[in-house]
Design an enzyme around this catalytic site. Structure first.
Site, short mmCIF file in Angstrom:
data_model
loop_
_atom_site.label_atom_id
_atom_site.label_comp_id
_atom_site.label_asym_id
_atom_site.label_seq_id
_atom_site.Cartn_x
_atom_site.Cartn_y
_atom_site.Cartn_z
N ILE A 1 100.68 0.89 10.41
CA ILE A 1 100.28 -0.43 9.28
C ILE A 1 100.73 -1.78 9.85
N ASP B 1 109.41 -4.43 18.77
CA ASP B 1 109.17 -2.95 18.56
C ASP B 1 109.80 -2.33 19.59
N ASN C 1 107.43 4.74 18.59
CA ASN C 1 106.38 5.59 17.90
C ASN C 1 104.93 4.66 17.89
N ASP D 1 115.06 -2.93 20.31
CA ASP D 1 115.56 -2.09 19.57
C ASP D 1 116.21 -2.99 18.22
N LYS E 1 110.10 7.55 9.81
CA LYS E 1 109.42 7.68 8.58
C LYS E 1 108.76 9.31 8.17
N SER F 1 108.31 2.64 -0.06
CA SER F 1 107.35 3.79 -0.23
C SER F 1 107.37 4.25 -1.86
N ALA F 2 106.26 5.12 -1.94
CA ALA F 2 106.34 5.52 -3.30
C ALA F 2 107.17 6.92 -3.67
N TYR G 1 114.76 10.78 4.20
CA TYR G 1 113.91 9.50 4.42
C TYR G 1 113.86 8.56 3.31
N LYS H 1 114.94 4.42 2.22
CA LYS H 1 114.10 3.46 1.17
C LYS H 1 114.89 3.04 -0.03
N ARG I 1 103.20 23.39 -0.18
CA ARG I 1 104.14 23.10 0.79
C ARG I 1 105.32 22.82 -0.04
N PRO I 2 106.80 23.34 0.40
CA PRO I 2 107.95 22.95 -0.34
C PRO I 2 108.23 21.48 -0.53
P1 NAD Z 1 104.69 3.62 12.58
O1 NAD Z 1 105.99 4.90 12.91
O2 NAD Z 1 103.45 3.75 13.12
O3 NAD Z 1 105.20 2.23 12.93
C1 NAD Z 1 106.56 1.85 12.84
C2 NAD Z 1 107.16 0.95 14.10
O4 NAD Z 1 108.47 0.90 14.19
C3 NAD Z 1 106.71 1.89 15.25
O5 NAD Z 1 105.90 0.91 16.17
C4 NAD Z 1 108.17 2.06 16.11
O6 NAD Z 1 108.20 2.04 17.43
C5 NAD Z 1 108.82 1.18 15.56
N1 NAD Z 1 110.42 1.41 15.37
C6 NAD Z 1 111.08 2.41 14.82
N2 NAD Z 1 112.34 2.18 14.86
C7 NAD Z 1 112.58 1.08 15.40
C8 NAD Z 1 113.88 0.14 15.96
N3 NAD Z 1 114.78 0.53 15.54
N4 NAD Z 1 113.48 -1.02 16.38
C9 NAD Z 1 112.21 -1.43 16.88
N5 NAD Z 1 111.21 -1.00 16.39
C10 NAD Z 1 111.13 0.37 15.87
O7 NAD Z 1 104.78 3.69 11.01
P2 NAD Z 1 103.98 3.30 10.07
O8 NAD Z 1 103.26 4.29 9.11
O9 NAD Z 1 103.17 1.89 10.35
O10 NAD Z 1 104.97 2.62 8.77
C11 NAD Z 1 105.48 1.10 8.75
C12 NAD Z 1 106.58 1.31 7.55
O11 NAD Z 1 105.89 1.78 6.36
C13 NAD Z 1 107.91 2.24 7.89
O12 NAD Z 1 108.93 1.60 7.52
C14 NAD Z 1 107.44 3.65 6.78
O13 NAD Z 1 108.42 4.19 6.63
C15 NAD Z 1 106.71 2.61 5.75
N6 NAD Z 1 105.70 3.63 5.01
C16 NAD Z 1 104.92 4.13 5.70
C17 NAD Z 1 104.00 5.11 4.91
C18 NAD Z 1 103.08 5.75 5.63
O14 NAD Z 1 102.45 6.93 4.81
N7 NAD Z 1 102.42 5.53 6.91
C19 NAD Z 1 104.03 5.32 3.65
C20 NAD Z 1 105.20 4.56 2.55
C21 NAD Z 1 106.13 3.82 3.61
C1 WQD Z 2 98.91 14.69 1.14
C2 WQD Z 2 98.56 15.73 0.11
C3 WQD Z 2 99.86 17.89 0.40
C4 WQD Z 2 98.84 18.29 4.85
C5 WQD Z 2 104.11 11.61 2.66
C6 WQD Z 2 105.39 11.35 2.44
C7 WQD Z 2 105.51 9.67 1.86
C8 WQD Z 2 104.69 8.83 2.44
C9 WQD Z 2 103.47 9.17 2.86
C10 WQD Z 2 106.08 7.36 3.94
C11 WQD Z 2 99.44 16.50 -0.61
C12 WQD Z 2 98.39 18.05 1.18
C13 WQD Z 2 99.12 17.66 3.47
C14 WQD Z 2 98.35 19.38 5.34
C15 WQD Z 2 97.49 19.54 2.89
N1 WQD Z 2 105.28 8.49 3.86
N2 WQD Z 2 98.51 18.50 2.46
N3 WQD Z 2 97.62 19.97 4.18
O1 WQD Z 2 103.24 14.06 1.04
O2 WQD Z 2 102.02 12.58 -0.30
O3 WQD Z 2 103.36 11.64 1.45
O4 WQD Z 2 103.37 10.58 3.26
O5 WQD Z 2 106.85 6.81 3.20
O6 WQD Z 2 106.63 9.55 1.73
O7 WQD Z 2 106.03 12.34 1.84
O8 WQD Z 2 101.44 12.76 2.13
O9 WQD Z 2 99.50 13.30 3.82
O10 WQD Z 2 101.73 14.66 3.67
O11 WQD Z 2 99.94 15.01 1.76
O12 WQD Z 2 96.98 20.35 2.01
O13 WQD Z 2 98.03 19.56 6.57
O14 WQD Z 2 97.88 16.73 0.98
O15 WQD Z 2 100.40 19.01 0.03
O16 WQD Z 2 99.05 17.04 -1.78
P1 WQD Z 2 102.43 13.01 0.87
P2 WQD Z 2 100.61 14.15 3.07
#
Ligand code: NAD
Ligand code: WQD
Length: 343
Positions: free
Chosen positions: A12, A31, A35, A58, A84, A124-125, A149, A153, A292-293
Site C-alpha cells: 500500500i 523501510d 517485507n 528499522d 500484518k 484495519s477493518a 495483529y 491496531k 477457515r477458522p
Molecule cells: P507490507 O508488508 O507490504 O508493507 C509494510 C512495509 O513496512 C514493508 O515494506 C516492510 O518491509 C516495512 N516494515 C515492517 N516493519 C518495519 C519496521 N519495524 N521498520 C521499518 N519498516 C518496516 O504491508 P501493506 O499491505 O502495504 O500494509 C501496510 C499497512 O496497512 C500495515 O500497517 C498493515 O497492517 C495495514 N493494513 C494492510 C491491509 C492489507 O490487507 N494489506 C489491510 C488493513 C491494514
Molecule cells: C477474504 C475472503 C476468506 C483465501 C485479512 C485480514 C484483515 C486485513 C485483510 C490487514 C474470506 C476467503 C481466502 C483463500 C478463500 N488485513 N478465502 N480462500 O480474511 O477478509 O482479511 O486481510 O489488516 O485483517 O484478516 O481477507 O483475503 O484472507 O479473505 O476462500 O485461499 O476469501 O474465507 O471470505 P480477510 P482474505
C-alpha cells in the site's frame, strides 16, 4: 509538502508514494525491507518520473529515525510500517505486540521531539472484530479485534486518540482499510507476498499465472447469496488517494479521527474468482473447502464518513481490481524477485 512514509516500499505504501509524488509532494521513505524490495523505488520512478528518498532503517531504532528526521525535515508522516499477517500473529503474539507497538511508539516519540505532529495511520477493518452487523460504521463499538495483529491496531488507535487528547497540536487521521487488492494500472508495482499468500486475491492471481494449482474456497454455507464469504475489496489506487485526502484533513484540522476506507459493496469469493477469470480470459481452478477458522461471513464498510468529511470515495470496480492485479501478476509472475527465485 515534505512527507515521510514509513513502510513506503510495501504494497500500500508504494502506491501511496506514487500518488504523493504525482501531486508534487517531496517523499522520504523509511523501510527496513523486511517485507518489500528496493526494486520498488525504480518502478515508482518509472511511473512518476520522480524519485523518493530512501532510508533503510528499522523504526524501532530511534537513533536512526532521529537522523532521518534531522536530514529530511518532514512536515507530516504516513505510517504503514508493521507486521500484518493474521495467522502469524496468532502463532507469535509477542512478536506482533512488541514489533507493532514499539515501532509506532518510537515513531511517535521522534515526531513529538521534532515537533512533527501530523500523522496518517494505517488501521484495519479487523478492529471491528465481528461483534457488529455490516456495514460497519466508525462509531460502532467495541474497537477490539479477534487476533493479536488486529489488537495491535485497536491498541494503537487508543494510544493515538489519547495522545491527541493530551496535546491539541496533534492531527491524526486513522484509516481503517477494508480489503485492499489490485495494482497500479502500469503493471509496474503490485502486491508481492512472501511465500504462500494468506489472502484471497494474491492467491487467485498466482493460480491464474500458473504458480499454484487451485484456489480453495473457504466455506460454502455462509448466509450469503452463493454461500461464500463476502468482503469489501478496494482498489489499492483508491486507497492511495484516500491517504491524500486524509493528509489534507490533517493539515486543516486538529485531534484524532477515524475513517473507513472501503467501497461499501460486498463481493463474494466466487464473484472475485469470476472477475479474475474475466480479466485473464481463462478458467481459474478452484475447489470448495470448509470454513477457515476465525473468518466472518460478511464484512463491508459504511463508507459515508470518508465521503462526507474527506471528500473521498472509491471509483474503481471489482473488474478494475481484477484487471490491474492480473496485469501486474502476468507481467511479473515472480513479483519483484529475480527470475531464478521461486518459492
Ligand atoms: P507490507 O508488508 O507490504 O508493507 C509494510 C512495509 O513496512 C514493508 O515494506 C516492510 O518491509 C516495512 N516494515 C515492517 N516493519 C518495519 C519496521 N519495524 N521498520 C521499518 N519498516 C518496516 O504491508 P501493506 O499491505 O502495504 O500494509 C501496510 C499497512 O496497512 C500495515 O500497517 C498493515 O497492517 C495495514 N493494513 C494492510 C491491509 C492489507 O490487507 N494489506 C489491510 C488493513 C491494514
Ligand atoms: C477474504 C475472503 C476468506 C483465501 C485479512 C485480514 C484483515 C486485513 C485483510 C490487514 C474470506 C476467503 C481466502 C483463500 C478463500 N488485513 N478465502 N480462500 O480474511 O477478509 O482479511 O486481510 O489488516 O485483517 O484478516 O481477507 O483475503 O484472507 O479473505 O476462500 O485461499 O476469501 O474465507 O471470505 P480477510 P482474505
Amino acid at each position: 509538502m515534505r512527507v515521510l512514509v514509513t513502510g513506503g516500499t510495501g504494497y500500500i505504501g508504494s502506491h501511496t508514494v506514487v500518488a504523493l509524488l504525482e501531486r508534487g509532494h517531496e517523499v522520504t521513505i523509511v523501510d527496513n525491507l523486511s517485507n518489500s524490495s528496493s526494486v520498488v523505488l525504480d518502478r515508482v520512478a518509472q511511473i512518476t518520473t520522480k524519485s523518493a528518498a530512501m532510508h533503510v532503517a528499522d523504526l524501532r531504532d530511534e537513533h536512526a529515525l532521529t537522523d532521518v528526521f534531522a536530514a529530511t525535515g518532514p512536515e507530516a508522516v504516513i505510517h504503514f510500517a508493521g507486521l500484518k499477517a493474521v495467522s502469524e500473529s496468532v502463532a507469535e503474539p509477542l512478536t506482533y505486540y512488541s514489533h507493532n507497538l514499539e515501532a509506532t511508539f518510537s515513531l511517535l516519540k521522534v515526531m513529538n521531539e521534532r515537533g512533527v505532529r501530523r500523522l496518517v495511520f494505517s488501521s484495519s477493518a479487523t478492529v471491528y472484530g465481528g461483534g457488529q452487523e455490516p456495514p460497519y460504521k466508525e462509531e460502532d463499538e467495541p474497537i477490539i479485534s479477534t487476533n493479536p495483529y488486529g489488537q495491535t491496531k485497536a491498541m494503537l488507535e487508543r494510544v493515538l486518540s489519547d495522545l491527541a487528547a493530551s496535546d491539541p497540536s496533534w492531527s491524526i487521521a486513522v484509516l481503517r482499510y477494508f480489503n485492499p487488492i489490485g495494482a497500479h494500472p502500469s503493471g509496474l508495482i503490485g502486491e508481492d507476498p512472501l511465500g504462500v499468500p494468506n489472502n484471497l486475491a494474491p492467491y487467485v492471481a498466482q493460480v491464474a499465472v500458473g504458480r499454484r494449482e487451485a484456489v480453495t474456497v473457504f466455506g460454502t454455507d455462509y448466509p450469503t447469496k452463493d454461500g461464500t464469504g463476502e468482503r469489501d475489496y478496494i482498489h489499492v489506487c483508491d486507497l492511495a488517494e484516500g491517504h491524500i485526502a486524509a493528509l489534507a484533513w490533517a493539515l486543516a484540522n486538529r485531534g484524532a479521527r477515524a475513517w473507513n476506507l472501503g467501497t461499501g459493496l460486498p463481493t463474494t469469493v466466487l464473484d472475485l474468482i469470476r472477475a479474475f477469470e474475466a480479466a485473464c480470459g481463462k478458467r481459474i481452478p478452484y475447489h470448495l473447502g470448509p470454513r477457515r477458522p476465525g473468518d466472518l461471513a460478511s464484512a463491508w464498510a459504511n463508507a459515508s464518513r470518508a465521503r462526507d468529511e474527506l471528500c473521498w470515495q472509491s471509483t474503481r470496480t471489482i473488474e478494475d481490481m481484477a484487471r490491474d492485479a492480473w496485469r501486474w501478476q502476468s507481467l511479473n509472475p515472480l513479483g519483484f524477485a529475480p527470475p531464478a527465485s521461486l518459492d
